[in-house]
Design an enzyme around this catalytic site. Sequence first.
Site, PDB file in Angstrom:
ATOM      1  N   ASP A   1     -11.761  61.108 -42.859  1.00 16.57           N
ATOM      2  CA  ASP A   1     -12.081  59.749 -43.273  1.00 16.57           C
ATOM      3  C   ASP A   1     -13.542  59.761 -43.710  1.00 16.57           C
ATOM      4  O   ASP A   1     -14.451  59.868 -42.893  1.00 16.57           O
ATOM      5  CB  ASP A   1     -11.843  58.783 -42.101  1.00 16.57           C
ATOM      6  CG  ASP A   1     -12.072  57.330 -42.500  1.00 16.57           C
ATOM      7  OD1 ASP A   1     -12.865  57.087 -43.421  1.00 16.57           O
ATOM      8  OD2 ASP A   1     -11.471  56.438 -41.855  1.00 16.57           O
TER       9      ASP A   1
ATOM     10  N   LYS B   1     -15.284  49.372 -48.549  1.00 16.78           N
ATOM     11  CA  LYS B   1     -16.670  49.582 -48.132  1.00 16.78           C
ATOM     12  C   LYS B   1     -17.528  50.024 -49.327  1.00 16.78           C
ATOM     13  O   LYS B   1     -17.556  49.349 -50.318  1.00 16.78           O
ATOM     14  CB  LYS B   1     -16.680  50.587 -46.977  1.00 16.78           C
ATOM     15  CG  LYS B   1     -15.662  50.231 -45.871  1.00 16.78           C
ATOM     16  CD  LYS B   1     -16.024  48.943 -45.188  1.00 16.78           C
ATOM     17  CE  LYS B   1     -14.955  48.288 -44.336  1.00 16.78           C
ATOM     18  NZ  LYS B   1     -13.780  48.980 -43.959  1.00 16.78           N
TER      19      LYS B   1
ATOM     20  N   ARG C   1       4.997  48.563 -58.591  1.00 16.60           N
ATOM     21  CA  ARG C   1       4.782  49.158 -57.261  1.00 16.60           C
ATOM     22  C   ARG C   1       4.711  50.677 -57.402  1.00 16.60           C
ATOM     23  O   ARG C   1       3.941  51.354 -56.731  1.00 16.60           O
ATOM     24  CB  ARG C   1       5.906  48.741 -56.298  1.00 16.60           C
ATOM     25  CG  ARG C   1       5.898  49.528 -54.998  1.00 16.60           C
ATOM     26  CD  ARG C   1       6.684  48.880 -53.852  1.00 16.60           C
ATOM     27  NE  ARG C   1       7.881  48.192 -54.243  1.00 16.60           N
ATOM     28  CZ  ARG C   1       9.038  48.774 -54.604  1.00 16.60           C
ATOM     29  NH1 ARG C   1       9.153  50.086 -54.629  1.00 16.60           N
ATOM     30  NH2 ARG C   1      10.077  48.049 -54.953  1.00 16.60           N
TER      31      ARG C   1
ATOM     32  N   TYR D   1     -12.905  54.136 -36.145  1.00 16.37           N
ATOM     33  CA  TYR D   1     -12.799  52.688 -36.362  1.00 16.37           C
ATOM     34  C   TYR D   1     -11.708  52.123 -35.431  1.00 16.37           C
ATOM     35  O   TYR D   1     -10.649  52.742 -35.272  1.00 16.37           O
ATOM     36  CB  TYR D   1     -12.473  52.430 -37.843  1.00 16.37           C
ATOM     37  CG  TYR D   1     -12.056  51.020 -38.113  1.00 16.37           C
ATOM     38  CD1 TYR D   1     -12.867  49.948 -37.747  1.00 16.37           C
ATOM     39  CD2 TYR D   1     -10.843  50.734 -38.729  1.00 16.37           C
ATOM     40  CE1 TYR D   1     -12.476  48.641 -37.979  1.00 16.37           C
ATOM     41  CE2 TYR D   1     -10.451  49.436 -38.977  1.00 16.37           C
ATOM     42  CZ  TYR D   1     -11.275  48.385 -38.593  1.00 16.37           C
ATOM     43  OH  TYR D   1     -10.882  47.093 -38.818  1.00 16.37           O
TER      44      TYR D   1
END
Length: 388
Positions: free
Chosen positions: A175, A200, A51, A103
């Site tokens: 973004d 994306k 992690r 978004y």
Amino acid sequence: MAVESEHLDTLAIHAGQAPDPVSGAVMTPIVLASTFAQDGPGVHKGFEYARTGNPTRQTLERCIAALEGGAHGVAFGSGCAAMTTLLHTLRPGDHVVASDDVYGGSFRILDKVMRPLGIETTQVDMTDPENVARAMRDTTRMLWVETPTNPMLKLVDIAKVAAIGRARGATVVVDNTFATPMLQRPLALGAHAVLHSTTKYLNGHSDVVGGVVVTSEDALAERLRFLQNAIGAVPSPFDCYLVLRGLKTLPVRMERHVKSAGAIAEWLEAQPNVARVIYPGLSSHPQRALAERQMAGPGGMISFVVRGGLPAARALLATVRVFCCAESLGGVESLIEHPAIMTHGSVPADARAALGIDDGLIRISVGLEALEDLRADLAAALAAAARA
Ligand code: P1T
């Protein structure tokens, strides 16, 4: 030693990556181990627990950081995880100014996750930077910029907005999911941090959900690394490998996305039952000059309004065969969707109406199929919409 270059085409293939010192493997190995042997407590080769850090993830973080021209990359399990972790650098009482058109999931994080924690957001139309200046408060600590915006493809002048944020001590985040580093480099324009949904274009093959933040601010990177480990919204090594693999073709994919999208946008504008086409490369786009100044290409996303409202939109979406009716974008395959019902369903109806996200609005992600097939598919779908 990894290859160094000033060219993004080379960095996309080599940045952060050298043949594996153990085997000579030219592709970065997928290291699945959840923990790493230590010679003694705290004595290790740079990795302890997966992690906290993982070699495949580290390679991905370095590659995307290089593409954005940033010093540090921090990867997450989704774009939303990247955003939420970044917003956790704020404290209750802090204020955010965000683009009005973002978004739907980004709006949901600001409105339904951060607001109840005492972090308030004001959304403004950032196409006019004056609106940002007016919305700033003494407590404003972050500017959240999406450009081009999702789904209305509005552009924000990053240099102007970043200057406003910097003058007031606010962290400026862009973004960059729609543009990718191939078309837009926000850090060079003054942003402190860049965020991607790697789901994306960066991955590009619609088989990963992931996110990343890139910054050259050492203190911000250190805080993000702490939160990445503490909150734990990390990507799997396999997903990191897939994005690394996808990145290698990002430059050539973007070239084709832009070329085909430009041709389709022009063609759509000539169709009688299309009321409006929104694409930053069209002369009808009010910010085409900014697109030319700020971007190396207008992107692969197009929004348009079909005449006939919801029945026409439904007929269009039911008729496409090459385009696939699905959320998301940026993959090799062309996707088509209805923002009001799908990606932006979490935005309240009155806010959607104010932005122009109405029942006839359709968003397409132009993929890499033959242009003739894409045009023929849309022609058949528009004919069906006209009969609806
Ligand atoms: O889906 P995820 O990887 O969590 O990324 C969220 C996200 C962040 N920023 C932008 C600009 C985005 O478009 C997205 C996700 N968008 C879609 C799924 C979509 O179809 O628009």
